[in-house]
Design an enzyme around this catalytic site. Structure first.
Site, PDB file in Angstrom:
ATOM      1  N   ASP A 143       0.698  -1.120  -0.023  1.00 13.68           N
ATOM      2  CA  ASP A 143      -0.160   0.027   0.026  1.00 13.68           C
ATOM      3  C   ASP A 143       0.916   1.442   0.087  1.00 13.68           C
ATOM      4  O   ASP A 143       0.761   2.131  -0.652  1.00 13.68           O
ATOM      5  CB  ASP A 143      -0.928   0.073   1.264  1.00 13.68           C
ATOM      6  CG  ASP A 143      -1.760  -1.487   1.348  1.00 13.68           C
ATOM      7  OD1 ASP A 143      -2.579  -1.688   0.318  1.00 13.68           O
ATOM      8  OD2 ASP A 143      -1.513  -2.064   2.299  1.00 13.68           O
ATOM      9  N   HIS A 150      -4.701  -3.447   6.285  1.00 10.40           N
ATOM     10  CA  HIS A 150      -4.552  -3.546   4.870  1.00 10.40           C
ATOM     11  C   HIS A 150      -6.159  -3.985   4.418  1.00 10.40           C
ATOM     12  O   HIS A 150      -6.118  -4.971   4.056  1.00 10.40           O
ATOM     13  CB  HIS A 150      -3.456  -4.560   4.789  1.00 10.40           C
ATOM     14  CG  HIS A 150      -3.355  -5.020   3.391  1.00 10.40           C
ATOM     15  ND1 HIS A 150      -2.912  -4.305   2.344  1.00 10.40           N
ATOM     16  CD2 HIS A 150      -3.794  -6.537   2.783  1.00 10.40           C
ATOM     17  CE1 HIS A 150      -2.945  -5.021   1.364  1.00 10.40           C
ATOM     18  NE2 HIS A 150      -3.631  -6.271   1.370  1.00 10.40           N
TER      19      HIS A 150
HETATM   20  P1  NAX Z   1      -2.162 -18.276  -4.113  1.00  9.11           P
HETATM   21  O1  NAX Z   1      -3.616 -18.909  -4.081  1.00  9.11           O
HETATM   22  O2  NAX Z   1      -1.513 -18.494  -5.485  1.00  9.11           O
HETATM   23  O3  NAX Z   1      -1.185 -19.016  -2.968  1.00  9.11           O
HETATM   24  C1  NAX Z   1      -1.400 -19.450  -1.966  1.00  9.11           C
HETATM   25  C2  NAX Z   1      -0.789 -20.724  -1.494  1.00  9.11           C
HETATM   26  O4  NAX Z   1      -1.006 -20.950   0.041  1.00  9.11           O
HETATM   27  C3  NAX Z   1      -1.219 -21.915  -2.219  1.00  9.11           C
HETATM   28  O5  NAX Z   1      -0.281 -22.645  -2.527  1.00  9.11           O
HETATM   29  C4  NAX Z   1      -1.886 -22.757  -1.159  1.00  9.11           C
HETATM   30  O6  NAX Z   1      -1.671 -24.274  -1.224  1.00  9.11           O
HETATM   31  C5  NAX Z   1      -1.142 -22.238   0.172  1.00  9.11           C
HETATM   32  N1  NAX Z   1      -1.496 -22.453   1.492  1.00  9.11           N
HETATM   33  C6  NAX Z   1      -2.836 -22.510   1.934  1.00  9.11           C
HETATM   34  N2  NAX Z   1      -2.987 -22.767   3.190  1.00  9.11           N
HETATM   35  C7  NAX Z   1      -1.833 -23.112   3.629  1.00  9.11           C
HETATM   36  C8  NAX Z   1      -1.196 -23.403   4.985  1.00  9.11           C
HETATM   37  N3  NAX Z   1      -2.115 -23.632   5.857  1.00  9.11           N
HETATM   38  N4  NAX Z   1      -0.035 -23.759   5.064  1.00  9.11           N
HETATM   39  C9  NAX Z   1       0.787 -23.456   4.040  1.00  9.11           C
HETATM   40  N5  NAX Z   1       0.599 -23.142   2.633  1.00  9.11           N
HETATM   41  C10 NAX Z   1      -0.772 -23.070   2.427  1.00  9.11           C
HETATM   42  O7  NAX Z   1      -2.281 -16.948  -3.667  1.00  9.11           O
HETATM   43  P2  NAX Z   1      -1.104 -15.722  -3.588  1.00  9.11           P
HETATM   44  O8  NAX Z   1      -1.596 -14.916  -4.776  1.00  9.11           O
HETATM   45  O9  NAX Z   1       0.066 -16.101  -3.550  1.00  9.11           O
HETATM   46  O10 NAX Z   1      -1.682 -14.644  -2.573  1.00  9.11           O
HETATM   47  C11 NAX Z   1      -1.198 -15.274  -0.995  1.00  9.11           C
HETATM   48  C12 NAX Z   1      -1.785 -14.181  -0.153  1.00  9.11           C
HETATM   49  O11 NAX Z   1      -1.519 -12.816  -0.226  1.00  9.11           O
HETATM   50  C13 NAX Z   1      -3.298 -14.077  -0.293  1.00  9.11           C
HETATM   51  O12 NAX Z   1      -4.075 -14.494   0.984  1.00  9.11           O
HETATM   52  C14 NAX Z   1      -3.503 -12.705  -0.781  1.00  9.11           C
HETATM   53  O13 NAX Z   1      -4.976 -12.394  -0.295  1.00  9.11           O
HETATM   54  C15 NAX Z   1      -2.426 -12.128   0.145  1.00  9.11           C
HETATM   55  N6  NAX Z   1      -2.085 -10.785  -0.625  1.00  9.11           N
HETATM   56  C16 NAX Z   1      -1.739 -10.076   0.409  1.00  9.11           C
HETATM   57  C17 NAX Z   1      -1.215  -8.537   0.040  1.00  9.11           C
HETATM   58  C18 NAX Z   1      -0.592  -7.700   1.201  1.00  9.11           C
HETATM   59  O14 NAX Z   1      -0.324  -6.514   0.780  1.00  9.11           O
HETATM   60  N7  NAX Z   1      -1.050  -7.941   2.485  1.00  9.11           N
HETATM   61  C19 NAX Z   1      -0.856  -8.203  -1.276  1.00  9.11           C
HETATM   62  C20 NAX Z   1      -1.132  -9.204  -2.178  1.00  9.11           C
HETATM   63  C21 NAX Z   1      -2.052 -10.467  -1.789  1.00  9.11           C
HETATM   64  O15 NAX Z   1      -3.345 -10.338  -2.434  1.00  9.11           O
END
Ligand code: NAX
Length: 337
Positions: free
Chosen positions: A161, A189
């Protein structure tokens, strides 16, 4: 003599942000060209093959700083001895899922991960939560890690952000991003966040003055801040999804790397933004993981205190803090805290 490798654990390593993070960390972008790293990748069984594939590619890069890579689906194995944890994997909101369901599903991830960090991580561990809802996931993980690890070792990512706000200002003012100082993200956020330029400068000039000069007066500058800048920064994630057809990945990974780099190596006196555990600063209830302007001397983030917020700014900030308090209360009602 080469320094000892730092153990870095990445959860959700098989996901999109994980894929954008791993190679930059292994290349030295996060901890610098002198610190070898060990990577520990935590995934759930469904994400394991993707993480394994990334591990194969890491080998094929032959990064001089990459000591080794291990994968696990057990938090107690993946966080064992870890000094830096990037908690990226989270449960996304599914169709028809209410906010309470989302918080509960993520509490089931971040509670056990926090507890494992408290039990097996390095004494000096620092963890940043990227997975959403990031602030409240950090609160849950921090609560579960105590007493093994103090709660203030946990933070949540609002650097994306912050960088988005700097990017918008740089384009509007016609300057390079590096000319801007003192931009701040306050609150959650989420769409309630408050990107604030009141104390920011551009090449030493107050940003409000520079905007007035550029946009034709103080009123035009205020209107731009209220009607364009704040909503655009707060809703940039949705804009990226609409334009790109997929969520922010490279910019999110970049922000996570900058967050950890600045926390570990220091900001050199400059201010950035991070969501950290409140001790009551600016009237934010103690314990909430809230975004503030921060600095780091390499020993963790410190909130910049004593900034004046006018009534309009305070109202925006308080609305976002109220949302954080409501998330905390919803999680507490689940018996998680
Ligand atoms: P993806 O869905 O591509 O990847 C998430 C991965 O996490 C998957 O491979 C899944 O198998 C794994 N996973 C799920 N539960 C798990 C657990 N208990 N232990 C270990 N691994 C686990 O999502 P991606 O685009 O990589 O985004 C990841 C997260 O970042 C999301 O929650 C998203 O909302 C968040 N974001 C946060 C941002 C921020 O500024 N704070 C910005 C970007 C993003 O939106």
């Amino acid at each position: 003599m080469a320094s000892a490798p730092v153990t870095v654990t990445i959860t959700g390593a098989g996901g999109q942000i994980g894929y954008a993070l791993l190679f930059r960390i292994a290349a030295g972008d996060m901890l610098g060209p002198d610190r070898p790293v060990r990577l520990r990748l935590l995934e759930i069984p469904q994400g394991m093959r993707a993480a394994e594939g990334a591990a194969l590619e890491l080998q094929d890069c032959a990064f001089p700083l990459l000591h080794d890579v291990e994968l696990s689906d057990d938090p107690r194995v993946a966080f064992d001895g870890c000094a830096i944890a990037l908690l990226v994997g989270a449960r996304p909101r599914g169709p028809g899922m209410e906010r309470a369901d989302l918080l509960a599903a993520n509490a089931g991830i971040f509670g056990p991960q926090g507890a494992a960090i408290g039990e097996v991580a390095d004494d000096d561990v620092r963890a940043v939560v990227v997975g959403n809802p990031a602030n409240t996931n950090a609160l849950i993980a921090a609560a579960a890690a105590v007493p093994g690890v103090p709660a203030d070792r946990f933070s949540a990512l609002t650097r994306l952000d912050h960088n988005r706000a700097v990017g918008q200002l740089a384009v509007t003012l016609g300057v390079l991003p590096g000319a801007l100082r003192g931009v701040a993200i306050w609150g959650n956020h989420s769409a309630t966040q408050f990107p604030d330029v009141a104390h920011a400068t551009v090449d030493g000039m107050p940003v409000p003055d520079a905007l007035a000069e550029r946009l034709g007066g103080r009123e035009a500058a205020l209107a731009w801040l209220d009607d364009v800048f704040i909503p655009r920064v707060a809703k940039r994630g949705a804009e990226i999804i609409e334009v790109r057809g997929s969520s922010s990945v490279a910019s999110a990974a970049n922000a996570a790397i900058e967050h950890v780099r600045d926390e570990q190596l220091g900001t050199g006196g400059a201010t950035t933004s991070a969501a950290v555990v409140s001790r009551g600063e600016y009237g934010v209830p103690e314990g909430l993981v809230c975004s503030f302007p921060v600095t780091s001397d390499g020993e963790g983030y410190r909130i910049v205190e004593g900034l004046e917020l006018d009534a309009r700014s305070r109202a925006r900030f308080e609305a976002s803090v109220d949302e954080l308090a409501a998330e905390r209360d919803a999680v507490a009602a689940l018996g998680v805290l």
